[in-house]
Design a protein around this motif. Structure first.
Motif, mmCIF file in Angstrom:
data_model
loop_
_atom_site.group_PDB
_atom_site.id
_atom_site.type_symbol
_atom_site.label_atom_id
_atom_site.label_comp_id
_atom_site.label_asym_id
_atom_site.label_seq_id
_atom_site.Cartn_x
_atom_site.Cartn_y
_atom_site.Cartn_z
ATOM 1 N N ILE A 1 -9.054 15.510 -1.311
ATOM 2 C CA ILE A 1 -9.019 14.063 -1.504
ATOM 3 C C ILE A 1 -7.806 13.459 -0.794
ATOM 4 N N PRO A 2 -7.961 12.382 -0.026
ATOM 5 C CA PRO A 2 -9.226 11.709 0.321
ATOM 6 C C PRO A 2 -9.950 12.461 1.428
ATOM 7 N N SER A 3 -11.212 12.755 1.209
ATOM 8 C CA SER A 3 -11.969 13.585 2.142
ATOM 9 C C SER A 3 -11.976 12.984 3.543
ATOM 10 N N ALA B 1 -7.208 1.708 1.652
ATOM 11 C CA ALA B 1 -8.314 2.539 1.187
ATOM 12 C C ALA B 1 -7.921 3.993 0.929
ATOM 13 N N ALA B 2 -7.462 4.688 1.971
ATOM 14 C CA ALA B 2 -7.147 6.103 1.808
ATOM 15 C C ALA B 2 -6.064 6.316 0.750
ATOM 16 N N LYS B 3 -5.094 5.421 0.709
ATOM 17 C CA LYS B 3 -4.018 5.547 -0.278
ATOM 18 C C LYS B 3 -4.559 5.411 -1.701
ATOM 19 N N ALA B 4 -5.537 4.533 -1.886
ATOM 20 C CA ALA B 4 -6.102 4.334 -3.223
ATOM 21 C C ALA B 4 -6.867 5.578 -3.678
ATOM 22 N N ILE B 5 -7.685 6.143 -2.785
ATOM 23 C CA ILE B 5 -8.403 7.362 -3.157
ATOM 24 C C ILE B 5 -7.424 8.510 -3.397
ATOM 25 N N ASN B 6 -6.397 8.581 -2.578
ATOM 26 C CA ASN B 6 -5.393 9.633 -2.765
ATOM 27 C C ASN B 6 -4.730 9.528 -4.135
ATOM 28 N N SER B 7 -4.522 8.311 -4.599
ATOM 29 C CA SER B 7 -3.905 8.143 -5.924
ATOM 30 C C SER B 7 -4.806 8.715 -7.013
ATOM 31 N N ILE B 8 -6.119 8.590 -6.828
ATOM 32 C CA ILE B 8 -7.056 9.204 -7.777
ATOM 33 C C ILE B 8 -6.925 10.724 -7.708
ATOM 34 N N GLY B 9 -6.866 11.260 -6.487
ATOM 35 C CA GLY B 9 -6.731 12.707 -6.340
ATOM 36 C C GLY B 9 -5.498 13.249 -7.027
ATOM 37 N N ILE B 10 -4.387 12.538 -6.903
ATOM 38 C CA ILE B 10 -3.156 12.959 -7.571
ATOM 39 C C ILE B 10 -3.348 12.984 -9.074
ATOM 40 N N GLU B 11 -4.020 11.949 -9.608
ATOM 41 C CA GLU B 11 -4.268 11.875 -11.047
ATOM 42 C C GLU B 11 -5.165 13.012 -11.515
#
Length: 441
Positions: A45-47, A162-172
């Motif tokens: 993530i982010p893929s 965009a990518a930063k937002a998905i990355n934040s989910i991945g970290i969580e």
């Protein structure tokens, strides 16, 4: 509640993208045990294959169908207030412009729909009738390039990192202990079934690893129709973009500029913290049809199969796209018409015929859920779309959403969808492919 959250095991295929990562997040937030959630993707993530792994996406409320309003308002509130997302919403405003008779007619309908929504959008959206009004919102446009334009200015619009937002989910997800499978161990091969042949009990990946679960969610974006037979309900299409870099002095001028969109030209965003502006043209998309046999199909068939930029990094976009991107720059940003472009690329999404999502249980496979059909408009729903996928898992999805997102083969042509024309195929578009390896997707 139809399922026990503490004991239910869920696999999210394509969990490194928009709908998949949001689903995994809302499984966590709904109380599912982290060790019972498995996220599978080719890339972390982010893929790198996700359309959401992008510099920025447009945020705005546009009402294309009956369920758009509640979804968009919910997403807007989470982008503004949710601690996980609020740092990635740049509330610069959104300027939607049109210049043709048909475009202006459609824009007026959009504006009236916002006024009629009964959600206070008349307070945040303004009709701009004159060039002077448009220039008041975006003074860096050139008057001679916007002759006859009309526009809607949306105060609650802007852009999303965009990518930063998905990355934040991945970290969580990692922090909370969710399971992951990447590479061949995260690449979907087929569903696994119980002895009845129809109840899905997990998935097998391309390296032979078998993951077992009570529910499987296929949220592989544009790759979904190539993985599982969706009966031509979704068509994978590519759109194009390019980046340019501004000097610090130029960045200072364009900082806080609204997103500017014109359906006959394209759109661009304010520069990011590195001075990069993304410019896109606007067109019906590109397909890439191949003879391919997704799981569940009786035989090979014509399927638009994405070509992964992460696996083919020398790919750019067709020669025709260079002309249309340059045209957008000349209209929007003429002072930068000689700027060097970089990161020319294709971005893949999956269109449905009616531009509504396809989020439902597969009619032939119990406990196998399809969550795709973003039609180029789903990233703004990253904070909340997963909530509704979880509702579907639990059998509590609202009737209006269930109807809009139902399994619906044969209702129209996803190659055209609701766009101005049918997509052109990349086989007919020279200039974008720079290697000869056709073995990989």
């Amino acid at each position: 509640m139809a399922t026990s959250r503490g004991n239910t095991k869920v696999i999210v295929v394509g969990g490194g993208g928009t709908i998949g990562s949001s689903t995994a997040l809302h499984l966590l937030r709904s109380g599912y045990t982290p060790s019972n959630i498995t996220v599978l993707d080719i890339y972390p993530i982010p893929s790198a294959q996700s359309a959401g792994n992008d510099l920025n996406k447009i945020m705005g409320i546009r009402l294309r169908n009956k369920v758009d309003l509640q979804l968009s308002l919910g997403a807007r509130d989470m982008w503004k207030h949710d601690p996980l997302f609020k740092n990635f919403f740049h509330n610069t405003g959104r300027l939607d412009c049109e210049s043709t008779d048909d475009g202006i007619k459609s824009l007026r309908k959009q504006y009236q729909a916002l006024l009629d929504a009964g959600a206070g959008l008349e307070k945040t959206n303004e009709w701009l009738e004159t060039e002077e009004q448009i220039l008041a919102k975006m003074p860096l446009l050139k008057r001679e390039n916007i002759q006859g334009w009309k526009a809607i200015f949306s105060q609650d619009g802007g852009w999303l990192a965009a990518a930063k937002a998905i990355n934040s989910i991945g970290i969580e997800l990692k922090k909370k202990g969710v399971n992951f499978g990447f590479g061949d161990a995260g690449s979907f091969k087929r569903p696994l079934f119980a002895s009845d042949g129809t109840t899905c009990i997990g998935v097998e990946t391309v390296n032979g690893v078998r993951y077992h679960a009570d529910k499987v969610v296929l949220a592989a974006g544009a790759w979904s129709p190539a993985l599982v037979d969706l009966e031509e309900q979704c068509c994978s299409k590519a759109w194009v973009y390019a980046h340019m870099r501004l000097t610090p002095e130029e960045v200072a001028e364009y900082k806080k500029s609204p997103v500017v969109y014109n359906g006959d030209v394209g759109f661009f965003f304010e520069p990011d913290e590195y001075g990069v502006i993304k410019v896109c043209d606007e067109f019906p998309g590109f397909t890439r049809f191949k003879r391919h046999q997704p799981y569940g199909a009786d035989a090979p068939k014509r399927v638009s199969v994405p070509r992964s930029h992460s696996k083919h990094p020398t790919d750019t976009y067709p020669d025709a796209s260079e002309k249309s991107i340059r045209r957008a720059i000349e209209i929007y940003l003429p002072r930068f018409k000689n700027k060097e472009l970089f990161n020319r690329a294709l971005c893949w999404c999956a269109d449905t015929a009616d531009a509504a999502l396809l989020v439902c249980e597969h009619p032939m496979w119990k406990n196998f859920i399809v969550a795709s059909g973003d039609s180029g408009h789903t990233f703004k729903l990253l904070p909340n779309i997963g909530k509704h996928v979880v509702e579907l898992i639990e059998g509590t999805l609202a009737d209006d959403l269930a109807h809009a997102w139902r399994w619906r083969p044969g209702i129209g042509d996803p190659v055209k969808s609701r766009r101005a024309a049918r997509a052109k195929d990349l086989a007919d578009m020279p200039g974008w492919k720079h290697d000869s390896d056709e073995a990989k997707l």
